[in-house]
Design a protein around this motif. Sequence first.
Motif, mmCIF file in Angstrom:
data_model
loop_
_atom_site.group_PDB
_atom_site.id
_atom_site.type_symbol
_atom_site.label_atom_id
_atom_site.label_comp_id
_atom_site.label_asym_id
_atom_site.label_seq_id
_atom_site.Cartn_x
_atom_site.Cartn_y
_atom_site.Cartn_z
ATOM 1 N N ALA A 18 8.307 -1.399 7.918
ATOM 2 C CA ALA A 18 7.538 -1.567 6.681
ATOM 3 C C ALA A 18 6.119 -1.047 6.876
ATOM 4 O O ALA A 18 5.535 -1.171 7.948
ATOM 5 C CB ALA A 18 7.492 -3.036 6.276
ATOM 6 N N GLY B 55 -2.883 -4.012 9.128
ATOM 7 C CA GLY B 55 -1.572 -3.488 8.763
ATOM 8 C C GLY B 55 -0.467 -4.506 8.991
ATOM 9 O O GLY B 55 -0.685 -5.569 9.567
ATOM 10 N N LEU B 56 0.712 -4.173 8.533
ATOM 11 C CA LEU B 56 1.890 -4.996 8.793
ATOM 12 C C LEU B 56 2.547 -4.506 10.076
ATOM 13 O O LEU B 56 2.371 -3.375 10.488
ATOM 14 C CB LEU B 56 2.902 -4.855 7.649
ATOM 15 C CG LEU B 56 2.480 -5.389 6.297
ATOM 16 C CD1 LEU B 56 3.544 -5.063 5.252
ATOM 17 C CD2 LEU B 56 2.265 -6.882 6.352
ATOM 18 N N GLY C 40 2.302 -1.315 5.078
ATOM 19 C CA GLY C 40 1.550 -2.071 4.093
ATOM 20 C C GLY C 40 0.327 -2.700 4.711
ATOM 21 O O GLY C 40 -0.118 -2.310 5.792
ATOM 22 N N VAL C 41 -0.204 -3.691 4.014
ATOM 23 C CA VAL C 41 -1.425 -4.351 4.468
ATOM 24 C C VAL C 41 -1.293 -5.854 4.244
ATOM 25 O O VAL C 41 -0.687 -6.297 3.276
ATOM 26 C CB VAL C 41 -2.673 -3.788 3.744
ATOM 27 C CG1 VAL C 41 -2.666 -4.118 2.266
ATOM 28 C CG2 VAL C 41 -3.945 -4.257 4.391
ATOM 29 N N GLN C 42 -1.832 -6.634 5.187
ATOM 30 C CA GLN C 42 -1.898 -8.080 5.015
ATOM 31 C C GLN C 42 -3.369 -8.482 4.994
ATOM 32 O O GLN C 42 -4.191 -7.938 5.727
ATOM 33 C CB GLN C 42 -1.134 -8.812 6.111
ATOM 34 C CG GLN C 42 -1.570 -8.510 7.522
ATOM 35 C CD GLN C 42 -0.698 -9.216 8.547
ATOM 36 O OE1 GLN C 42 -0.122 -10.273 8.274
ATOM 37 N NE2 GLN C 42 -0.600 -8.646 9.727
ATOM 38 N N ALA D 170 0.522 -10.451 1.734
ATOM 39 C CA ALA D 170 0.916 -9.151 2.278
ATOM 40 C C ALA D 170 1.443 -8.281 1.147
ATOM 41 O O ALA D 170 2.059 -8.781 0.201
ATOM 42 C CB ALA D 170 1.987 -9.322 3.348
ATOM 43 N N ARG D 171 1.174 -6.998 1.254
ATOM 44 C CA ARG D 171 1.647 -6.047 0.248
ATOM 45 C C ARG D 171 2.330 -4.900 0.986
ATOM 46 O O ARG D 171 1.719 -4.201 1.788
ATOM 47 C CB ARG D 171 0.475 -5.526 -0.569
ATOM 48 C CG ARG D 171 0.862 -4.580 -1.679
ATOM 49 C CD ARG D 171 -0.340 -4.265 -2.549
ATOM 50 N NE ARG D 171 -1.512 -3.921 -1.767
ATOM 51 C CZ ARG D 171 -2.076 -2.721 -1.769
ATOM 52 N NH1 ARG D 171 -1.615 -1.762 -2.528
ATOM 53 N NH2 ARG D 171 -3.134 -2.486 -1.035
ATOM 54 N N VAL D 172 3.614 -4.730 0.717
ATOM 55 C CA VAL D 172 4.374 -3.628 1.303
ATOM 56 C C VAL D 172 4.251 -2.426 0.371
ATOM 57 O O VAL D 172 4.519 -2.530 -0.823
ATOM 58 C CB VAL D 172 5.861 -4.007 1.499
ATOM 59 C CG1 VAL D 172 6.655 -2.825 2.009
ATOM 60 C CG2 VAL D 172 5.979 -5.189 2.451
ATOM 61 N N THR D 173 3.812 -1.310 0.935
ATOM 62 C CA THR D 173 3.617 -0.110 0.124
ATOM 63 C C THR D 173 4.677 0.950 0.381
ATOM 64 O O THR D 173 4.723 1.945 -0.321
ATOM 65 C CB THR D 173 2.231 0.501 0.385
ATOM 66 O OG1 THR D 173 2.090 0.777 1.767
ATOM 67 C CG2 THR D 173 1.134 -0.450 -0.066
ATOM 68 N N SER E 293 2.857 1.008 10.769
ATOM 69 C CA SER E 293 3.236 -0.383 10.563
ATOM 70 C C SER E 293 2.229 -1.381 11.101
ATOM 71 O O SER E 293 2.500 -2.548 11.159
ATOM 72 C CB SER E 293 4.610 -0.644 11.202
ATOM 73 O OG SER E 293 4.511 -0.508 12.606
ATOM 74 N N LYS F 163 -8.453 -7.725 6.870
ATOM 75 C CA LYS F 163 -7.367 -6.828 6.458
ATOM 76 C C LYS F 163 -6.831 -6.114 7.679
ATOM 77 O O LYS F 163 -7.591 -5.622 8.508
ATOM 78 C CB LYS F 163 -7.871 -5.783 5.456
ATOM 79 C CG LYS F 163 -8.165 -6.343 4.103
ATOM 80 C CD LYS F 163 -8.503 -5.258 3.119
ATOM 81 C CE LYS F 163 -8.731 -5.847 1.750
ATOM 82 N NZ LYS F 163 -8.986 -4.821 0.754
#
Length: 144
Positions: free
Chosen positions: A129, A70-71, A131-133, A103-106, A15, A68
């Motif tokens: 969650a 992580g979330l 993902g990446v922001q 942000a993109r939640v994967t 996360s 870049k």
Amino acid sequence: MRHVFAFLALALIASGSAEAKSRFQPYEGSDAIMEGKGGTRVTKNGIDYWNSGMPPRRFKVLGLIEDKRGLGRLAGDAIGSKSVAKAAKAAGGDAVVFLSSNARVTGAVSGGQASAYGNQAYGSGWSAAVGVQTAKLAVIKYLD
């Protein structure tokens, strides 16, 4: 119980505890010298982070930083981060101006445990969650 801690450690890693990456790209153009009308800023790690508006003085746009990370709670934010400051200073900048973020939640990581004794049951769970922001910031050099 050991499995709960292993899952928790995995969730923290997934996360956002991974190190942020700030990549600089030089800007070329006749409109590189500008003058802002003011805004709000935070000074940290030796540079100014303009999080709204632009500095009320002349400056030159040196390039863009794409940050870049992580979330999650451990990922931090591009505003005030050491990695952004390091990239801006390496490019010769005095400050950065926040441009945008997304942000993109994967996916998600989750876990839990439960136990029962007689007619009573107890349980707990968690999820995080994954993902990446990405944030974009302009690197600037003050001119006056």
